[in-house]
Write an enzyme that holds these catalytic residues in place. Structure first.
Site, PDB file in Angstrom:
ATOM      1  N   ARG A  63      18.693  40.081 -15.524  1.00 49.43           N
ATOM      2  CA  ARG A  63      18.204  39.505 -16.777  1.00 49.43           C
ATOM      3  C   ARG A  63      19.139  39.757 -17.952  1.00 49.43           C
ATOM      4  O   ARG A  63      19.410  38.838 -18.734  1.00 49.43           O
ATOM      5  CB  ARG A  63      16.794  40.019 -17.081  1.00 49.43           C
ATOM      6  CG  ARG A  63      16.243  39.532 -18.421  1.00 49.43           C
ATOM      7  CD  ARG A  63      14.729  39.686 -18.512  1.00 49.43           C
ATOM      8  NE  ARG A  63      14.275  41.005 -18.163  1.00 49.43           N
ATOM      9  CZ  ARG A  63      14.282  42.074 -18.985  1.00 49.43           C
ATOM     10  NH1 ARG A  63      14.776  41.968 -20.204  1.00 49.43           N
ATOM     11  NH2 ARG A  63      13.808  43.235 -18.584  1.00 49.43           N
ATOM     12  N   TYR A 115      20.425  17.806 -34.941  1.00 45.25           N
ATOM     13  CA  TYR A 115      19.740  17.564 -33.678  1.00 45.25           C
ATOM     14  C   TYR A 115      18.235  17.648 -33.892  1.00 45.25           C
ATOM     15  O   TYR A 115      17.715  18.661 -34.364  1.00 45.25           O
ATOM     16  CB  TYR A 115      20.216  18.570 -32.636  1.00 45.25           C
ATOM     17  CG  TYR A 115      19.496  18.474 -31.317  1.00 45.25           C
ATOM     18  CD1 TYR A 115      19.388  17.255 -30.658  1.00 45.25           C
ATOM     19  CD2 TYR A 115      18.926  19.597 -30.735  1.00 45.25           C
ATOM     20  CE1 TYR A 115      18.718  17.158 -29.452  1.00 45.25           C
ATOM     21  CE2 TYR A 115      18.266  19.508 -29.521  1.00 45.25           C
ATOM     22  CZ  TYR A 115      18.160  18.292 -28.885  1.00 45.25           C
ATOM     23  OH  TYR A 115      17.493  18.199 -27.687  1.00 45.25           O
ATOM     24  N   ASP A 188      26.825  24.600 -35.403  1.00 45.81           N
ATOM     25  CA  ASP A 188      26.666  23.896 -34.131  1.00 45.81           C
ATOM     26  C   ASP A 188      27.943  23.099 -33.901  1.00 45.81           C
ATOM     27  O   ASP A 188      28.197  22.104 -34.572  1.00 45.81           O
ATOM     28  CB  ASP A 188      25.446  22.978 -34.186  1.00 45.81           C
ATOM     29  CG  ASP A 188      25.186  22.247 -32.866  1.00 45.81           C
ATOM     30  OD1 ASP A 188      26.115  22.158 -32.033  1.00 45.81           O
ATOM     31  OD2 ASP A 188      24.058  21.748 -32.672  1.00 45.81           O
ATOM     32  N   LYS A 213      26.555  19.800 -22.722  1.00 48.18           N
ATOM     33  CA  LYS A 213      27.327  18.638 -23.131  1.00 48.18           C
ATOM     34  C   LYS A 213      28.799  18.788 -22.739  1.00 48.18           C
ATOM     35  O   LYS A 213      29.124  18.860 -21.574  1.00 48.18           O
ATOM     36  CB  LYS A 213      27.141  18.426 -24.637  1.00 48.18           C
ATOM     37  CG  LYS A 213      25.690  18.480 -25.119  1.00 48.18           C
ATOM     38  CD  LYS A 213      24.764  17.508 -24.425  1.00 48.18           C
ATOM     39  CE  LYS A 213      23.417  17.346 -25.130  1.00 48.18           C
ATOM     40  NZ  LYS A 213      22.547  18.535 -25.098  1.00 48.18           N
TER      41      LYS A 213
END
Length: 391
Positions: A63, A115, A188, A213
């Site tokens: 994790r 976004y 971003d 992306k």
């Protein structure tokens, strides 16, 4: 066995090799056990301890960290020129991790154009937690400065070029405004990628990617990433949040992402060249009202984009179709090479009617089609657009 150590990756980065060289070699992540040039996939969730209960290496449980994940993080950290990098299970997981370190009473400034899913999360999820959110026009620097609340504003979030209108924000100017108020600037960088823009060099504190992306580039991995300019208290809180929240990327997905990043430079260059040619071709087309692309000389953000982008202006552009919503949908329906699908940054070209995706409250013009330009022959793509627009 684990890939080569982070110190080896750092030494490779410090030689100032071109990004194309660094990613092609994945920072020399040769497997120590076999000499394999392709790093191994580590899928283990737990690791054996010695008889004294000490760990033979740093890994304990899947994790908080994973050897394959750390190899991909080292490549991305080198590309962005940062002090640390973290991979997440999605771009939204990466973005929201930044804001989850805030407390009630804190204040965030984010773009009006961004976004849509993150904008929705900021307004509908973060604000009810007691964090104030102001959405401003990030191209209007006086408006950004006026929105700051010194002592309260913790994060200024910008997206440049911003989805889906591809407006450009001056990163250096936004950083100066944020820092003056004591806030962190997060960028971003999904659309520009570190091949075209390295926000840390312009003053950014954090860089985010929807790695689904361009970083992956093959439409087969869901992933997100954060890169920090400094290993400071803010970054360590984000590291802790990922570890405790369990948002780490899986080993196989990290391996696919690493594979994708090895061709990142080539893909971004080709997509940018194609997008520039298509944007120039669509200018003045009788079926197009407006072309939105920062690579065009008449684009409002061109001067800033030219200053902070190098090697191209990206593979994303939008066109506004003459005739409104119905005409835009009809054009999308007639396209043959452009696939009608969401997402962006893959090797194949996509068309998306953003207003339909975002729903009735979308601020996106109904005549807008978002184009993610791939690496196909640009003549074929232009011919496809022409037949769809002229029909």
């Amino acid at each position: 066995m684990a890939p080569r150590s982070t110190s080896d990756a750092d030494a490779m980065s410090e030689r100032k090799l071109h990004p194309a060289t660094r990613v092609a070699h994945a920072l020399d992540a040769t497997d120590r056990a076999t000499g394999a040039l392709v790093p191994p996939v580590h899928t283990a969730t737990t690791y054996a301890r010695g008889i004294d209960y000490e760990l033979p290496d740093k890994w304990s449980y899947g994790r908080p960290d994973n050897p394959t994940v750390e190899t991909a993080e080292a490549v991305l950290r080198s590309l962005e020129g940062g002090a640390g990098a973290l991979l997440f299970g999605s771009g939204m997981a990466a973005a929201t991790a930044v804001f989850q370190i805030l407390k009630p009473g804190d204040h965030v400034v984010a773009p009006q154009v961004m976004y849509w899913a993150l904008r929705k999360w900021l307004v509908e999820t973060l604000q009810p937690w007691g964090v104030a959110v102001d959405l401003v026009d990030m191209t209007n620097l006086p408006a950004l400065a006026a929105a700051m609340r010194p002592g309260k504003t913790r994060i200024v979030w910008i997206e440049t070029p911003a989805n889906p209108t591809w407006v450009v924000t001056d990163i250096a100017a936004a950083a100066a405004i944020a820092h003056k108020a004591g806030a962190v600037l997060a960028v971003d960088n999904t659309a520009a990628t570190p091949i075209l823009t390295r926000p840390i060099e312009h003053g950014a504190d954090l860089v985010m990617h929807s790695a689904t992306k361009y970083l992956n580039g093959h439409s087969d991995v869901l992933a997100g990433a954060l890169v920090a300019a400094r290993d400071d208290g803010t970054w360590q809180r984000i590291v802790q949040a990922r570890s405790e929240g369990g948002g780490v990327l899986g080993g196989f997905e990290a391996w696919l992402l690493l594979r994708g990043m090895r061709t990142l430079v080539l893909r971004v260059r080709e997509a940018s060249r194609n997008a520039q040619a298509i944007a120039e071709h669509c200018q003045g087309h009788p079926g197009v009202v407006q072309v939105l692309y920062p690579g065009l000389g008449n684009d409002p953000g061109h001067a800033v984009a030219k200053r902070q982008m190098s090697g191209g202006f990206g593979g994303m552009l939008s066109i506004r179709v003459k005739g409104g919503r119905a005409a835009a949908l009809a054009v999308a329906g007639r396209l043959r090479l452009f696939r009608r699908a969401t997402s962006l940054g893959g090797v194949e070209s996509l068309v998306e009617h953003r207003a339909s995706i975002e729903g009735p409250t979308s601020p996106v013009p109904p005549d807008l089609l978002r184009l993610s330009i791939g690496i196909e022959d640009v003549g074929d793509l232009i011919a496809d657009l022409d037949q769809a627009l002229e029909s």
